[in-house]
Write an enzyme that holds these catalytic residues in place. Structure first.
Site, PDB file in Angstrom:
ATOM      1  N   GLY A  11       3.131  23.646   9.927  1.00 25.60           N
ATOM      2  CA  GLY A  11       2.310  22.716   9.139  1.00 25.60           C
ATOM      3  C   GLY A  11       2.336  23.052   7.654  1.00 25.60           C
ATOM      4  O   GLY A  11       3.059  23.955   7.210  1.00 25.60           O
ATOM      5  N   SER A 127     -13.106  24.983   5.649  1.00 24.01           N
ATOM      6  CA  SER A 127     -12.936  23.925   4.651  1.00 24.01           C
ATOM      7  C   SER A 127     -14.212  23.765   3.850  1.00 24.01           C
ATOM      8  O   SER A 127     -15.313  24.008   4.360  1.00 24.01           O
ATOM      9  CB  SER A 127     -12.620  22.628   5.392  1.00 24.01           C
ATOM     10  OG  SER A 127     -12.888  21.513   4.578  1.00 24.01           O
ATOM     11  N   TYR A 152     -14.477  15.938  11.369  1.00 17.25           N
ATOM     12  CA  TYR A 152     -13.582  17.009  10.901  1.00 17.25           C
ATOM     13  C   TYR A 152     -14.402  18.160  10.305  1.00 17.25           C
ATOM     14  O   TYR A 152     -14.254  19.318  10.706  1.00 17.25           O
ATOM     15  CB  TYR A 152     -12.589  16.463   9.857  1.00 17.25           C
ATOM     16  CG  TYR A 152     -11.933  17.557   9.051  1.00 17.25           C
ATOM     17  CD1 TYR A 152     -10.977  18.377   9.627  1.00 17.25           C
ATOM     18  CD2 TYR A 152     -12.311  17.799   7.728  1.00 17.25           C
ATOM     19  CE1 TYR A 152     -10.400  19.413   8.899  1.00 17.25           C
ATOM     20  CE2 TYR A 152     -11.735  18.826   6.990  1.00 17.25           C
ATOM     21  CZ  TYR A 152     -10.785  19.629   7.582  1.00 17.25           C
ATOM     22  OH  TYR A 152     -10.234  20.660   6.870  1.00 17.25           O
ATOM     23  N   LYS A 156     -15.352  22.246  11.600  1.00 16.72           N
ATOM     24  CA  LYS A 156     -15.225  23.478  10.803  1.00 16.72           C
ATOM     25  C   LYS A 156     -16.558  24.230  10.769  1.00 16.72           C
ATOM     26  O   LYS A 156     -16.586  25.456  10.862  1.00 16.72           O
ATOM     27  CB  LYS A 156     -14.731  23.145   9.386  1.00 16.72           C
ATOM     28  CG  LYS A 156     -13.306  22.600   9.348  1.00 16.72           C
ATOM     29  CD  LYS A 156     -12.286  23.608   9.885  1.00 16.72           C
ATOM     30  CE  LYS A 156     -10.892  23.047   9.952  1.00 16.72           C
ATOM     31  NZ  LYS A 156      -9.910  23.958  10.566  1.00 16.72           N
TER      32      LYS A 156
HETATM   33  C1  UD1 Z   1     -10.938  17.143   3.040  1.00 24.21           C
HETATM   34  C2  UD1 Z   1     -11.626  18.450   2.728  1.00 24.21           C
HETATM   35  C3  UD1 Z   1     -10.606  19.516   2.395  1.00 24.21           C
HETATM   36  C4  UD1 Z   1      -9.530  19.609   3.471  1.00 24.21           C
HETATM   37  C5  UD1 Z   1      -8.899  18.236   3.643  1.00 24.21           C
HETATM   38  C6  UD1 Z   1      -7.893  18.258   4.770  1.00 24.21           C
HETATM   39  C7  UD1 Z   1     -13.727  17.739   1.732  1.00 24.21           C
HETATM   40  C8  UD1 Z   1     -14.552  17.650   0.504  1.00 24.21           C
HETATM   41  N1  UD1 Z   1     -12.514  18.265   1.604  1.00 24.21           N
HETATM   42  O1  UD1 Z   1     -10.323  16.692   1.880  1.00 24.21           O
HETATM   43  O2  UD1 Z   1     -11.255  20.769   2.309  1.00 24.21           O
HETATM   44  O3  UD1 Z   1      -8.551  20.518   3.069  1.00 24.21           O
HETATM   45  O4  UD1 Z   1      -9.925  17.314   4.017  1.00 24.21           O
HETATM   46  O5  UD1 Z   1      -7.335  16.978   4.902  1.00 24.21           O
HETATM   47  O6  UD1 Z   1     -14.145  17.379   2.819  1.00 24.21           O
HETATM   48  N2  UD1 Z   1      -8.598   9.341  -1.992  1.00 24.21           N
HETATM   49  C9  UD1 Z   1      -8.408   8.089  -2.542  1.00 24.21           C
HETATM   50  N3  UD1 Z   1      -7.420   7.328  -2.030  1.00 24.21           N
HETATM   51  C10 UD1 Z   1      -6.611   7.741  -1.022  1.00 24.21           C
HETATM   52  C11 UD1 Z   1      -6.806   9.009  -0.457  1.00 24.21           C
HETATM   53  C12 UD1 Z   1      -7.828   9.785  -0.971  1.00 24.21           C
HETATM   54  O7  UD1 Z   1      -9.130   7.682  -3.457  1.00 24.21           O
HETATM   55  O8  UD1 Z   1      -5.736   6.955  -0.595  1.00 24.21           O
HETATM   56  C13 UD1 Z   1      -9.672  10.180  -2.531  1.00 24.21           C
HETATM   57  C14 UD1 Z   1     -10.715  10.558  -1.494  1.00 24.21           C
HETATM   58  O9  UD1 Z   1     -11.745   9.587  -1.468  1.00 24.21           O
HETATM   59  C15 UD1 Z   1     -11.183  11.898  -2.043  1.00 24.21           C
HETATM   60  C16 UD1 Z   1      -9.951  12.478  -2.721  1.00 24.21           C
HETATM   61  O10 UD1 Z   1      -9.070  11.387  -2.934  1.00 24.21           O
HETATM   62  O11 UD1 Z   1     -12.161  11.706  -3.019  1.00 24.21           O
HETATM   63  C17 UD1 Z   1      -9.243  13.508  -1.872  1.00 24.21           C
HETATM   64  O12 UD1 Z   1      -9.047  12.973  -0.567  1.00 24.21           O
HETATM   65  P1  UD1 Z   1      -8.147  13.714   0.515  1.00 24.21           P
HETATM   66  O13 UD1 Z   1      -6.886  14.165  -0.108  1.00 24.21           O
HETATM   67  O14 UD1 Z   1      -8.071  12.848   1.710  1.00 24.21           O
HETATM   68  O15 UD1 Z   1      -8.932  15.024   0.842  1.00 24.21           O
HETATM   69  P2  UD1 Z   1     -10.485  15.241   1.276  1.00 24.21           P
HETATM   70  O16 UD1 Z   1     -10.869  14.279   2.326  1.00 24.21           O
HETATM   71  O17 UD1 Z   1     -11.309  15.381   0.058  1.00 24.21           O
END
Ligand code: UD1
Length: 341
Positions: A11, A127, A152, A156
């Site tokens: 991974g 996480s 998720y 954790k």
């Molecule tokens: C979450 C966990 C992180 C973990 C990850 C694993 C939290 C705060 N963080 O990350 O510790 O390593 O899961 O997958 O829970 N976004 C957009 N558009 C998109 C995709 C994402 O705007 O198409 C935004 C999301 O709303 C977020 C940010 O980008 O604010 C990051 O999103 P993402 O990369 O999915 O990670 P988290 O869900 O924050």
């Protein structure tokens, strides 16, 4: 030679950590992966980058009998680094039971195996989602854990609780809980990086795929109470996360831990908004991104970033890469994929 078992080694974070282990330690590595969200190509890439070999096992950690059978022959295990888990916030909202089953059954089985075989050093991928929507930022390891916003994040929190009770019952068993913030970017070589099998849910792979016309980017919400209205996260380079695992491993092996279940935040300490992340990518790639603003995503925390003082002082860990480096390396990796290499 002593062995480190790495679960989820094909991974994203697992593969980068195996590179660190093979490059900077004398340990043998045995990787376990069932390729539920990865392929054997990651192993080939690790071998090419490090010029070293390691053993690989393909089975599901939820199958306890198989786990015991497959691992019974491995002698002299110095530690286990447990990455293997499902990790998508939106996917977990849609299919909570798959997350509770996979993330917790595999952990239980692996802990049982470790205890039965007197393996006393264990590192768990936690996480920052365990903090939920914290009252005060940045979060320290002492910050109260709020209700998890997604299954998720809940797995954790539950994983950490299970480990804490196990460590209480077995004082000779040591587990480092590493709370990752948002791991992004790719190995400096550009020859390995995040490679989700299906459409990615994480921001940075979506950004790089959008830049090559293979995806479309929606910003999930721009009306939050943050400086530009989009969510705030603490993005951290995957190789800095990998390096922290090697440091955490020696921390246990050298018996520097003050409790048998120490916990560390792994983030840079900088809160970055989704729009700022996009702008950093545009700057380093020279590509203008077409994106739309959409509604908030269910299960998302609004803002979280780390106080990383404890990892800096106790583990002697220092993140080396900034946001632009993270984006530039992710872009380099996407170009490697585009070139078919
Ligand atoms: C979450 C966990 C992180 C973990 C990850 C694993 C939290 C705060 N963080 O990350 O510790 O390593 O899961 O997958 O829970 N976004 C957009 N558009 C998109 C995709 C994402 O705007 O198409 C935004 C999301 O709303 C977020 C940010 O980008 O604010 C990051 O999103 P993402 O990369 O999915 O990670 P988290 O869900 O924050």
């Amino acid at each position: 030679m002593q062995t480190i078992i790495v679960t989820g080694g094909a991974g994203y974070i697992g593969s980068h950590t195996i590179i660190e282990l093979l490059t900077n330690t004398a340990f043998n590595v045995v990787s376990i992966d069932n390729f539920s969200n990865s392929t054997t190509a990651a192993y080939d890439r690790i071998k090419k980058i490090t010029n070293k070999n390691f053993e690989t096992l393909n089975f599901d950690l939820c199958n306890e009998a198989e786990l015991n059978k497959q691992l019974s022959g491995i002698k002299s295990i110095a530690g286990i680094i447990h990455f293997a888990a499902y990790k998508s916030v939106p996917e977990s909202m849609n299919d909570p039971l798959a997350y509770y089953h996979n993330n917790l059954t595999s952990l239980n089985n692996l802990l049982k195996f470790a205890l039965k075989n007197n393996i006393t050093n264990f590192i768990f991928s936690s996480s920052c989602s365990v903090y939920g929507n914290a009252d005060k930022l940045p979060v320290t390891e002492q910050t109260e854990l709020k209700k998890a916003e997604s299954p998720y994040g809940h797995t954790k929190q539950m994983g950490e609780d299970i480990i804490r009770f196990v460590c209480k019952a077995e004082p000779s068993f040591n587990v480092v809980l590493l709370r990752y913030f948002n791991p992004v970017g790719a190995h400096i070589s550009g020859q390995i990086g995040e490679f989700p099998l299906n459409r990615p849910n994480n921001l940075v792979p979506i950004i790089t795929q959008t830049a090559v016309g293979k995806n479309s980017l929606t910003v999930f919400g721009n009306k939050f109470d943050t400086r530009d209205g989009s969510c705030i996260r603490d993005y951290i380079h995957v190789s800095d996360i990998a390096d922290a695992h090697v440091k955490a491993l020696y921390y246990l092996i050298d018996k520097k831990n003050k409790s048998n279940v120490p916990v560390f935040n792994l983030g840079t300490g900088n809160g970055v908004s989704v729009l700022e992340a996009i702008h950093s990518f545009e700057k380093v790639s020279g590509k203008k991104l077409d994106y739309t603003i959409g509604p908030p995503r269910e299960g998302d925390v609004i803002a979280v970033y780390a106080d990383n003082t404890l990892a800096r002082t106790e583990l002697n860990w220092q993140p080396k890469y900034g946001l632009d480096d993270m984006m530039a390396s992710a872009w380099k990796w996407q170009q490697t994929l585009e070139a078919g290499n």
